[in-house]
Design an enzyme around this catalytic site. Structure first.
Site, mmCIF file in Angstrom:
data_model
loop_
_atom_site.group_PDB
_atom_site.id
_atom_site.type_symbol
_atom_site.label_atom_id
_atom_site.label_comp_id
_atom_site.label_asym_id
_atom_site.label_seq_id
_atom_site.Cartn_x
_atom_site.Cartn_y
_atom_site.Cartn_z
ATOM 1 N N LYS A 123 -6.404 -6.081 -15.727
ATOM 2 C CA LYS A 123 -5.793 -6.489 -16.983
ATOM 3 C C LYS A 123 -4.966 -5.326 -17.509
ATOM 4 O O LYS A 123 -5.402 -4.168 -17.420
ATOM 5 C CB LYS A 123 -6.887 -6.850 -17.998
ATOM 6 C CG LYS A 123 -7.695 -8.079 -17.611
ATOM 7 C CD LYS A 123 -6.861 -9.340 -17.778
ATOM 8 C CE LYS A 123 -7.713 -10.591 -17.604
ATOM 9 N NZ LYS A 123 -6.900 -11.813 -17.786
ATOM 10 N N GLU A 144 1.156 -11.239 -13.736
ATOM 11 C CA GLU A 144 0.756 -12.482 -14.404
ATOM 12 C C GLU A 144 1.062 -12.456 -15.895
ATOM 13 O O GLU A 144 0.704 -11.498 -16.586
ATOM 14 C CB GLU A 144 -0.755 -12.689 -14.163
ATOM 15 C CG GLU A 144 -1.320 -13.995 -14.673
ATOM 16 C CD GLU A 144 -2.815 -14.165 -14.325
ATOM 17 O OE1 GLU A 144 -3.304 -13.421 -13.443
ATOM 18 O OE2 GLU A 144 -3.458 -15.029 -14.936
HETATM 19 O O1 OSB Z 1 -5.986 -14.657 -18.091
HETATM 20 O O2 OSB Z 1 -6.965 -15.145 -16.287
HETATM 21 C C1 OSB Z 1 -7.029 -14.878 -17.491
HETATM 22 C C2 OSB Z 1 -10.690 -14.676 -18.597
HETATM 23 C C3 OSB Z 1 -10.604 -15.227 -19.852
HETATM 24 C C4 OSB Z 1 -9.382 -15.614 -20.331
HETATM 25 C C5 OSB Z 1 -8.231 -15.457 -19.554
HETATM 26 C C6 OSB Z 1 -8.314 -14.925 -18.283
HETATM 27 C C7 OSB Z 1 -9.560 -14.491 -17.814
HETATM 28 C C8 OSB Z 1 -9.761 -13.852 -16.518
HETATM 29 C C9 OSB Z 1 -11.147 -13.962 -15.914
HETATM 30 O O3 OSB Z 1 -8.930 -13.174 -15.952
HETATM 31 C C10 OSB Z 1 -11.162 -14.391 -14.503
HETATM 32 C C11 OSB Z 1 -12.558 -14.741 -14.054
HETATM 33 O O4 OSB Z 1 -13.115 -15.769 -14.516
HETATM 34 O O5 OSB Z 1 -13.110 -14.005 -13.238
HETATM 35 MG MG MG Z 2 -4.346 -14.867 -16.779
#
Ligand code: OSB
Ligand code: MG
Length: 371
Positions: A163, A213
């Site tokens: 992230k 992303e």
């Molecule tokens: O943006 O993909 C995302 C979790 C909560 C909200 C948004 C996102 C995510 C994740 C978690 O990236 C991915 C997972 O469940 O392992």
């Molecule tokens: Mg995402």
């Protein structure tokens, strides 16, 4: 299939470690488990709304309200034939895709339990195990991130997503790339940037990332086109793709080269399959996103990710990456080849650990048909 009654379980589950994104930090994962009863069978679905409206405007609170007062009254006491019939019945409810998708999942679980078919079979999945990766939240430092990544790689994850947010982007990505030159690596900004940040983000283009992303706002499909023009790395859209129509707009605008499919965000598994089919037709790879699901939502993600055009690893990690204790008796484990097996039992193929469910319940709301 007549839907006799429903129970909404508002849950809060402790995560094994806090999950931090550009929009906030979660230490406990809230969600709504939807239980539908029909013809002596019980089906479960997970609504992936969270406590706060950070990723999406929906919350567990709005989902409880929309489900109780709008979605469930349209199907209780009603003969719901399949997912398409369900979508038709709730088409007058604007938005609230996470809420609708949770109910659609429970309907699939019931349909599978009635017919003896797994969700994978019903959706047309072609794989018995799917390639997965791990999504790592923002850590206290770039060095801490490298250590966390090393730990997951050690466990067998062959693809890592980190992230990013303003101030914690290029440096973090460079640190992971330098530590693991051949790692399949991608970044997720969760809408934290605008076009004026392009120069600052430009170094990401030299890191051989699988994709970037959702750098920009949810409603900015057009600006993602301008962003993609300036990057060689494929842009992947998550938040922006709220329907099969949005997927078509993004493809026609060249706003992205990859799409992250989440059944919740799209309003149901049936909508996820539509986006999958459209992307297959237009030669865009897709992968399965995650929302820190319980075993119920994870089973659904694995079945969806078994469709042919899910060619990039999904954000579907093993149960122990999320929860010390889950609400399902079955737990998902990572295979040595960075895959997870797709459940093969009827419907979602999962059973509920009733004691764990009680333990994590904040509120339980039984709902029966009026009249
Ligand atoms: O943006 O993909 C995302 C979790 C909560 C909200 C948004 C996102 C995510 C994740 C978690 O990236 C991915 C997972 O469940 O392992
Ligand atoms: Mg995402």
């Amino acid at each position: 299939m007549k839907i006799d009654s429903a129970v909404l379980h508002h849950l809060s589950m402790p995560l094994v470690s806090p999950f931090e994104t550009s929009f906030g930090r979660e230490t406990d994962r809230e969600c709504v488990l939807i239980e539908l009863r029909s013809e002596g069978l019980v089906g479960y679905g997970e609504c992936v709304a969270t406590r706060d409206p950070g990723y999406n405007y929906e919350t567990t609170g709005t989902a409880m309200h929309i489900l109780k007062d709008f979605v469930l009254p349209l199907i209780l006491g009603v003969d719901v034939k399949d997912a398409a019939d369900f979508q038709m019945r709730v088409s007058g409810i604007r938005g609230h895709h996470l809420a609708k998708a949770g109910v659609e999942m429970a309907i699939w679980d019931l349909l599978g339990k009635r017919s003896g078919k797994s969700l994978r079979e019903m959706l047309g999945g072609v794989r018995e195990k799917v390639e997965v990766g791990v999504s790592i939240g923002i850590q206290e430092s770039a060095q801490g991130l490298v250590r966390t990544a090393a730990d997951f790689i050690e466990q067998g994850y062959a693809r890592v997503k980190i992230k990013i947010k303003p101030g914690r982007d290029v440096e973090d990505a460079v640190a992971v790339r330098n530590a693991f030159p051949n790692l399949r690596l991608q970044v997720d900004a969760n809408s934290a940037y605008s076009m004026s940040d392009v120069p600052a983000l430009k170094p990401l283009d030299k890191l051989n990332l699988l994709l970037i992303e959702q750098p920009l706002f949810e409603d900015d499909i057009w600006d993602h086109h301008k962003f993609q023009e300036q990057f060689e790395t494929p842009v992947c859209l998550d938040e922006s793709i709220l329907s099969p129509r949005h997927a078509r707009y993004a493809i026609e605008m060249n706003a992205c080269r990859v799409i992250n499919i989440k059944a919740g965000r799209l309003g149901g598994l049936s909508q996820g399959v539509m986006v999958h089919d459209l992307c297959l037709e237009r030669s865009l790879p897709v992968w399965c996103g995650g929302m820190l699901e319980t075993g119920i939502g994870r089973a659904s993600n694995l079945a969806l990710a078994s469709l042919p055009n899910f060619v990039l690893p999904g954000d579907v990690s093993a149960s122990d990456r999320y929860y010390a204790r889950d609400i399902t008796n079955e737990r998902f484990v990572l295979n040595p080849d960075s895959t997870i097996d797709v459940p093969s039992g009827p419907g979602l193929g999962m059973t509920i650990d009733q004691e764990a469910l009680k333990l994590f319940t904040l509120n339980e709301l039984p709902i029966v048909a009026s009249s």
